[in-house]
Design an enzyme around this catalytic site. Structure first.
Site, PDB file in Angstrom:
ATOM      1  N   LYS A 216      30.648  37.155  44.282  1.00 39.58           N
ATOM      2  CA  LYS A 216      31.925  37.029  44.985  1.00 39.58           C
ATOM      3  C   LYS A 216      31.710  36.839  46.480  1.00 39.58           C
ATOM      4  O   LYS A 216      32.336  35.980  47.123  1.00 39.58           O
ATOM      5  CB  LYS A 216      32.787  38.254  44.709  1.00 39.58           C
ATOM      6  CG  LYS A 216      34.172  38.192  45.353  1.00 39.58           C
ATOM      7  CD  LYS A 216      34.254  39.131  46.534  1.00 39.58           C
ATOM      8  CE  LYS A 216      35.634  39.125  47.158  1.00 39.58           C
ATOM      9  NZ  LYS A 216      35.750  40.101  48.273  1.00 39.58           N
ATOM     10  N   ASP A 235      38.410  38.079  43.539  1.00 42.91           N
ATOM     11  CA  ASP A 235      38.523  39.503  43.834  1.00 42.91           C
ATOM     12  C   ASP A 235      39.607  40.084  42.922  1.00 42.91           C
ATOM     13  O   ASP A 235      40.006  39.446  41.938  1.00 42.91           O
ATOM     14  CB  ASP A 235      38.857  39.720  45.318  1.00 42.91           C
ATOM     15  CG  ASP A 235      40.274  39.261  45.664  1.00 42.91           C
ATOM     16  OD1 ASP A 235      40.888  38.519  44.856  1.00 42.91           O
ATOM     17  OD2 ASP A 235      40.780  39.655  46.728  1.00 42.91           O
TER      18      ASP A 235
END
Length: 276
Positions: A216, A235
């Site tokens: 991420k 997220d």
């Protein structure tokens, strides 16, 4: 002073889109931006007309040499919005809500440190941490109007900081990642310049060699610094939308070359839309 009239350029939206942590509201319709060693005062006049008017307090030369590219102002975001599937009501609403967001071309080193700090953190605290390390390890500067600010410290400066010093600035467990990453970059173990020439997947893989950087965070750096527009950071906000709205999977093929723009529309809409 440079005046820009563009429907798809909103400083207030960019400020709250989760990609830039050194852009702050200073007064009504006024913003201050720090980028590397540069300071910019901005006036943003939001309206419901055809275009938004944004005034950048810089020379035309500074605009052409730096800020035009930084704000990605040569790209047509109306074209990106035009690619949205007419049957995708949610994404159309998200794009309409955040239609002034643009993907900034930020400094790669600054984004590496920023998104390491972003883990398990909120935006005000991230901003405070960046301010703390800039004031401690960056260089003091003064704008033409007398505004004192601090540059973002380079890798060599941060490599000389001890983990104990960074913990003293409230960086917590992230301190060890910052120290080790700064040492690697300062030593040339990973060449930041080469990342710009790599495709998205290779750049992502290379970034994940750095301590504290997972998928991420690597995606955030790829999108907000390297401008790899197929990067799509996931997220909790994005994951919730994907589970609720795209059970069969997000249509990445349709948005090849601009998936990251769609990610920002979704993120901003999920973050701010329900509150307005």
């Amino acid at each position: 002073m440079v005046t820009i009239e563009n429907r798809h350029f909103s400083i207030p939206q960019i400020c709250e889109s989760g990609q830039c942590f050194r852009l702050d509201a200073a007064a009504e319709n006024m913003y201050e931006l720090l980028a590397g060693d540069k300071y910019l005062k901005i006036q943003a006049d939001e309206d419901d007309g055809e275009n938004r008017k944004t005034v950048l307090y810089c020379t035309q030369e500074e605009y052409e040499q730096f800020w035009r590219r930084y704000f990605d102002l040569d790209a047509s975001y109306s074209d990106y919005i035009g690619r949205i599937d007419k049957r995708d009501e949610y994404l159309r609403e998200a794009a309409a809500f955040g239609d002034g967001i643009r993907i900034l071309r930020q400094d790669i080193w600054e984004m590496i440190v920023t998104f390491i700090l972003s883990q398990q953190n909120n935006i005000p605290r991230i901003k405070g941490l960046i301010r703390a390390i800039s004031e401690r390890y960056g260089q003091r500067r003064e704008s033409d109007e007398g505004r004192v600010y601090y540059t973002f410290p380079d890798a060599r400066s941060l490599s000389l900081a001890s983990e104990e010093e960074l913990r003293g600035l409230k960086l917590g467990y992230r301190s060890k990642y910052i120290c080790k990453t700064a040492e690697m970059i300062a030593a040339g173990t990973l060449d930041l310049k080469s990342l710009e020439e790599m495709d998205y997947q290779n750049a992502r893989r290379e970034l994940m060699r750095l301590p504290g950087i997972g998928g991420k965070v690597a995606d955030c750096i790829c999108l907000f610094a390297l401008h790899k527009m197929d990067a799509f950071p996931v997220d909790t906000h994005i994951n919730k939308v994907l589970e609720d709205r795209y059970m069969s999977g997000f249509p990445f093929e349709r948005y090849k070359g601009c998936a990251g723009v769609m990610q920002q529309y979704i993120f901003y809409y999920d973050l701010k839309g329900e509150r307005i």
